[in-house]
Design an enzyme around this catalytic site. Structure first.
Site, short mmCIF file in Angstrom:
data_model
loop_
_atom_site.label_atom_id
_atom_site.label_comp_id
_atom_site.label_asym_id
_atom_site.label_seq_id
_atom_site.Cartn_x
_atom_site.Cartn_y
_atom_site.Cartn_z
N LYS A 1 0.63 -1.50 0.11
CA LYS A 1 0.33 -0.02 -0.26
C LYS A 1 1.08 0.94 0.45
CE LYS A 1 -3.95 2.22 2.96
NZ LYS A 1 -3.61 2.87 4.00
N HIS B 1 -5.77 3.46 14.90
CA HIS B 1 -6.65 1.61 14.13
C HIS B 1 -4.86 1.13 14.88
CE1 HIS B 1 -3.10 3.09 10.52
NE2 HIS B 1 -3.40 1.74 9.97
N HIS C 1 -2.00 3.28 15.68
CA HIS C 1 -0.71 3.84 15.58
C HIS C 1 -1.77 5.34 14.47
CE1 HIS C 1 -1.24 0.57 12.88
NE2 HIS C 1 -1.16 1.69 11.94
#
Ligand code: OGA
Ligand code: NI
Length: 331
Positions: free
Chosen positions: A198, A217, A273
């Site tokens: 990603k 998250h 984080h």
């Protein structure tokens, strides 16, 4: 469907941040500042084995997060990976849109911007490109960026290198848990274990103190290995405070994800984080998520549970875990 891209929005030169990006007050970076003067653990892979296992164990237990140095991935290759990612995002908007994904139809691969289902939810200041990278049977090269032409070759080379590091880290983490070194990889599907790429793009933000790049998250991966560009922004949560994971040249930013938390029966925590954005500079990061195949059954490892330490997590297929996490259902 027409999706507003953050990069396009930022390029207009806004003075004020549109309301859908303004975080609730307690989440705003200035109201939740990071603790200063503490550095996250930095672990060199070229140190004696017993010391290395101890450092990894302590970092996984106390932080769920650490930086790795001396990992053997050539600096030049990481530089090329970053260059081909930057090149993709430099394409004209209509070119990038040819790669648009559609999470509402379960097409997660491609060019995307997170949209919220609920109008009260705030949007993150980030665009991304997401695709599978390993094993080869899962890879759809036709959806990878065709520009620049070297994207595929560079990314395949990086995949080989990051797979080696992933395997080394999984062995060390297994040993840190007091297990045989092959246990974690085997639990994550062995040769069917997957790597996903990603690329995150956080454009300059007119009011960075009000926004977040990615909201707090935990990753649903087993392990995430990320390289950022030199614009700071990543923060990790430990014992009730945020800590900045500042840029360290050529270091790998390693996150324990949900699957290792479950496998370890909570001995190692999936790190919470978030990332902040910058007023002048574009921040980018390349996150590689190491995940089990959809059908893998993940639960606390039998070696780690007994009468004194009963299982704290249910065992379920990764596909089920993912479905629940994406839909914010309890696990
Ligand atoms: C993520 C993430 C943080 C970053 O993509 O899951 O947490 O530093 N990214 O970009
Ligand atoms: Ni993350």
């Amino acid at each position: 469907m027409e999706v507003e891209r953050i990069q396009a929005l930022a390029s207009v030169g806004l003075d004020t941040l549109p309301a859908q990006f303004v975080r609730p007050s307690h989440e705003q970076p200035e109201n939740s500042p990071a603790v200063e003067g503490v550095f996250v653990p930095v672990i060199s892979l070229s140190q004696p084995h017993h010391a290395l296992i101890r450092e990894i164990h302590e970092a996984c237990r106390d932080w769920g997060f650490f930086l790795v140095t001396d990992h053997g991935i050539p600096l030049e290759l990481t530089g090329q990976l970053q260059e081909v990612g930057r090149e993709f995002f430099r394409l004209p908007q209509e070119e990038k849109e040819k790669y648009a994904n559609d999470p509402s139809r379960k097409n997660f691969e491609g060019y995307g911007t997170k949209m919220t289902k609920n109008p009260d939810e705030k949007v993150e200041w980030v665009d991304y490109f997401f695709h599978f990278m390993h094993p080869s049977g899962k890879v759809r090269h036709e959806i990878w960026p065709r520009h620049p032409p070297s994207y595929r070759e560079v990314t395949e080379e990086y995949n080989k290198e990051i797979l080696k590091v992933t395997e080394v880290l999984l062995e060390l983490i297994s040993e840190g848990l007091g297990l045989e070194k092959n246990v974690l990889k085997a639990s994550l599907g062995g040769d069917q274990m997957e790597l996903e790429m990603k690329i995150n793009l956080y454009p300059p933000c007119p009011q960075p103190q009000l926004a977040l790049g990615v909201e707090p998250h935990t990753d649903m991966s087993a392990l995430t290995i990320l390289v950022p560009n030199d614009v700071p922004g990543l923060q990790v949560w430990k014992d009730g405070n945020w800590f900045a994971a500042d840029y360290l040249p050529n270091a790998l930013f390693c996150h324990i994800g949900d699957q290792i938390e479950v496998l370890s029966n909570g001995k190692y925590k999936s790190v919470l984080h978030r990332s902040l954005v910058n007023k002048e500079k574009t921040r980018m990061s390349w996150a590689v998520f190491c995940v089990p195949p959809q059908e893998a059954l993940i639960g606390p490892l039998p070696e780690l549970i007994n009468d004194q330490n009963p299982a704290k997590y249910s065992t379920k297929m990764y596909a089920e875990f993912r479905h629940r996490k994406l839909n914010k259902l309890p696990q």
